[in-house]
Motif scaffolding. Structure first.
Motif, mmCIF file in Angstrom:
data_model
loop_
_atom_site.group_PDB
_atom_site.id
_atom_site.type_symbol
_atom_site.label_atom_id
_atom_site.label_comp_id
_atom_site.label_asym_id
_atom_site.label_seq_id
_atom_site.Cartn_x
_atom_site.Cartn_y
_atom_site.Cartn_z
ATOM 1 N N ILE A 142 32.032 41.345 23.282
ATOM 2 C CA ILE A 142 32.448 40.743 24.794
ATOM 3 C C ILE A 142 34.251 41.171 24.909
ATOM 4 O O ILE A 142 34.736 41.104 23.963
ATOM 5 N N THR A 143 34.255 41.939 25.915
ATOM 6 C CA THR A 143 35.660 42.363 26.180
ATOM 7 C C THR A 143 36.271 41.791 27.432
ATOM 8 O O THR A 143 37.362 42.147 27.870
ATOM 9 N N TYR A 144 35.602 41.105 28.185
ATOM 10 C CA TYR A 144 35.802 40.594 29.343
ATOM 11 C C TYR A 144 35.148 39.355 29.663
ATOM 12 O O TYR A 144 33.821 38.972 29.672
ATOM 13 N N HIS A 145 36.018 38.307 30.293
ATOM 14 C CA HIS A 145 35.296 37.076 30.906
ATOM 15 C C HIS A 145 35.673 36.761 32.227
ATOM 16 O O HIS A 145 36.585 36.863 32.798
ATOM 17 N N TYR A 146 34.523 36.937 33.082
ATOM 18 C CA TYR A 146 34.410 36.941 34.421
ATOM 19 C C TYR A 146 34.342 35.768 34.949
ATOM 20 O O TYR A 146 33.320 34.919 34.645
ATOM 21 N N ARG A 147 35.055 35.347 35.944
ATOM 22 C CA ARG A 147 34.928 34.161 36.619
ATOM 23 C C ARG A 147 34.624 34.259 38.205
ATOM 24 O O ARG A 147 35.377 34.734 38.920
ATOM 25 N N GLY A 148 33.561 33.715 38.294
ATOM 26 C CA GLY A 148 32.938 33.817 39.852
ATOM 27 C C GLY A 148 33.707 32.540 40.645
ATOM 28 O O GLY A 148 33.578 31.550 40.048
ATOM 29 N N ARG A 149 34.199 32.919 41.585
ATOM 30 C CA ARG A 149 34.694 31.854 42.390
ATOM 31 C C ARG A 149 34.390 31.827 44.170
ATOM 32 O O ARG A 149 34.282 33.081 44.306
ATOM 33 N N LEU A 150 34.530 30.707 44.620
ATOM 34 C CA LEU A 150 34.211 30.784 46.150
ATOM 35 C C LEU A 150 34.899 31.573 46.866
ATOM 36 O O LEU A 150 34.797 31.995 47.946
ATOM 37 N N ALA A 154 41.352 44.696 35.855
ATOM 38 C CA ALA A 154 40.954 43.521 35.593
ATOM 39 C C ALA A 154 41.414 42.995 37.023
ATOM 40 O O ALA A 154 42.329 43.106 37.739
ATOM 41 N N ASP A 155 40.335 41.982 37.218
ATOM 42 C CA ASP A 155 40.578 41.035 38.399
ATOM 43 C C ASP A 155 41.538 39.969 38.336
ATOM 44 O O ASP A 155 41.786 39.618 37.230
ATOM 45 N N SER A 156 42.436 39.534 39.407
ATOM 46 C CA SER A 156 43.254 38.549 39.002
ATOM 47 C C SER A 156 42.989 37.044 38.751
ATOM 48 O O SER A 156 43.701 36.321 38.632
ATOM 49 N N ASP A 157 41.502 36.957 38.429
ATOM 50 C CA ASP A 157 41.200 35.431 38.241
ATOM 51 C C ASP A 157 40.503 35.627 36.905
ATOM 52 O O ASP A 157 39.980 34.338 36.517
ATOM 53 N N ASP A 158 40.248 36.646 36.494
ATOM 54 C CA ASP A 158 39.399 36.855 35.151
ATOM 55 C C ASP A 158 40.545 36.801 33.844
ATOM 56 O O ASP A 158 41.724 36.923 33.875
ATOM 57 N N ASP A 189 33.711 26.725 34.429
ATOM 58 C CA ASP A 189 34.162 25.337 34.172
ATOM 59 C C ASP A 189 34.836 25.498 32.440
ATOM 60 O O ASP A 189 34.643 24.350 32.179
ATOM 61 N N GLY A 190 35.544 26.501 32.349
ATOM 62 C CA GLY A 190 36.077 26.623 31.134
ATOM 63 C C GLY A 190 35.376 26.856 29.652
ATOM 64 O O GLY A 190 35.528 27.080 28.787
ATOM 65 N N ALA A 191 33.942 27.155 30.147
ATOM 66 C CA ALA A 191 32.849 27.421 29.030
ATOM 67 C C ALA A 191 32.304 29.042 29.414
ATOM 68 O O ALA A 191 32.686 29.464 30.434
ATOM 69 N N ILE A 201 46.306 33.166 38.362
ATOM 70 C CA ILE A 201 47.235 34.548 38.011
ATOM 71 C C ILE A 201 47.874 34.555 36.513
ATOM 72 O O ILE A 201 47.743 35.083 35.792
ATOM 73 N N GLU A 202 48.341 33.091 36.486
ATOM 74 C CA GLU A 202 48.875 32.957 35.161
ATOM 75 C C GLU A 202 48.275 33.139 33.775
ATOM 76 O O GLU A 202 48.361 33.857 32.990
ATOM 77 N N GLU A 203 46.987 32.575 34.101
ATOM 78 C CA GLU A 203 45.965 32.575 32.963
ATOM 79 C C GLU A 203 45.418 34.016 32.655
ATOM 80 O O GLU A 203 45.333 34.420 31.351
ATOM 81 N N THR A 204 45.449 34.659 33.733
ATOM 82 C CA THR A 204 44.903 36.143 33.788
ATOM 83 C C THR A 204 46.150 37.086 33.060
ATOM 84 O O THR A 204 46.005 37.540 31.883
ATOM 85 N N ILE A 205 47.124 36.838 33.378
ATOM 86 C CA ILE A 205 48.495 37.573 33.085
ATOM 87 C C ILE A 205 48.563 37.283 31.080
ATOM 88 O O ILE A 205 48.882 38.155 30.539
#
Length: 347
Positions: A207-215, A93-97, A128-130, A19-23
């Motif tokens: 690109i206007t959004y970085h989507y992070r898929g997570r388990l 925005a989702d809270s992990d993107d 993984d940061g990329a 959440i901090e990275e997203t905010i």
């Protein structure tokens, strides 16, 4: 109340790792002074609230933190955010993107210059940061071209059914809401409804959004039964949305959406079920699929038989190692498809 150009709505639930990275990515926006950030907490049980509260204290005129009275799901959180939004435009925005630093300014400038009700843009994957290109834009490169986009002339936009990463004029969606009783694919109905309502849709190339898929996300944690039930219901509701319009090419749009739904939302849960050790869940999911095919218009099977055959091919590769009941269910599904394919198409 301060005038904001954009309200960013972030539903939050147990995302203390992200959440901090997203905010921070929203605070870092080049036009953050004109942004209202609404973070709607869905009764998190970890440190998400405390971490978000620290950010709010630093920017009290731009960040608002709201807590749901009870855990109600992401749709309820987004709806609560919509009710409190004060911006001219709304962005989800989702809270992990995370967002590129100029994403909101690029979207807002495009909306202003093009007089657009909705601005879409390509996204990529954060792994993984990329950053890696999304499969969507590899398959549909037109979704990376800048300019006006029309849902009838460019139906591939219907594959971009995520509510996040797009800028909506608030007046476009003021009477809309997310279905709170659907837990998988719930934003498809909202997004496609907005596309159908919009007079002008403009697409950016950046690109206007970085989507992070997570388990831990709901799309990964939902049972195959729940996912398939939701997908079937969402598909029916999207068809109703298209039927309610005055568009001439309704059948084309419904067919286009059906194909995307089949390959993404129907096959996905089936693949998961076939690879699960839980026999009861596997059998119930396949029974649900069989019922869906039985009720399906033969027109869809006849028009998209190559896609059904591709799914059947994938299933056939697993068939020899399946238990007897699973094999019986798969044979029933195959017979249902063959029967429908042999029927006269019905519009």
């Amino acid at each position: 109340m301060k005038d904001y150009q954009i309200t960013v709505i972030v539903p939050m639930y147990n995302v203390e790792l992200y959440i901090e990275e997203t905010i921070d990515s929203i605070i870092a926006q080049t036009m953050f002074d004109e942004v209202e950030l609404l973070i709607v907490d869905d009764c998190s049980t970890d440190a998400s609230w405390e971490l978000a509260e620290r950010k709010r204290k630093r920017f009290p005129s731009n960040i608002r933190l709201i807590r749901q009275p009870e855990n109600a799901g992401v749709s309820a959180s987004r709806n609560l955010g919509l009710r409190h939004a004060n911006g001219e435009y709304v962005f989800f925005a989702d809270s992990d993107d995370v967002l590129p630093h100029d994403a909101l300014e690029n979207l807002y400038n495009a909306a202003s210059k093009a007089e657009a009700d909705l601005v879409t843009a390509p996204f990529d994957h954060l792994v993984d940061g990329a950053f890696k290109e999304a499969g969507l834009t590899r398959v549909f490169p037109e979704l990376k071209r800048e300019g006006y986009i029309n849902i009838q002339e460019n139906p591939s936009i219907m594959y971009s059914i995520f509510c996040w990463g797009k800028l909506y004029r608030k007046s476009l969606i003021k009477e809309m809401s997310f279905h709170e009783d659907i837990s998988f694919g719930e934003d498809q109905i909202f997004t496609i409804s907005a596309m159908l309502r919009a007079e002008n849709i403009f697409n950016l190339s950046d690109i206007t959004y970085h989507y992070r898929g997570r388990l831990g996300s709901i799309t990964k944690s939902a049972s195959s039964i729940e996912a398939l039930e939701s997908s079937i219901r969402v598909g029916r509701l999207v068809e109703e949305c298209i039927d309610a319009t005055s568009l001439i090419q309704k059948e084309m749009l419904k067919g286009y959406y059906f194909r995307s739904c089949l390959l993404r939302d129907i096959w996905g849960p089936i693949r998961v079920a076939l690879n699960k050790a839980d026999m009861a869940e596997r059998h119930q999911t396949l029974s649900l699929l069989n019922g869906w095919i039985t009720d399906l218009s033969s027109r869809y099977i006849r028009e998209y038989i190559s896609d059904f055959n591709e799914i059947l091919k994938n299933i056939g590769e697993l068939f020899p190692v399946m238990d007897t009941k699973t094999q019986q269910l798969l044979i029933s599904i195959l017979k249902a498809i063959k029967t429908k394919y042999g029927q006269q198409a019905v519009n």
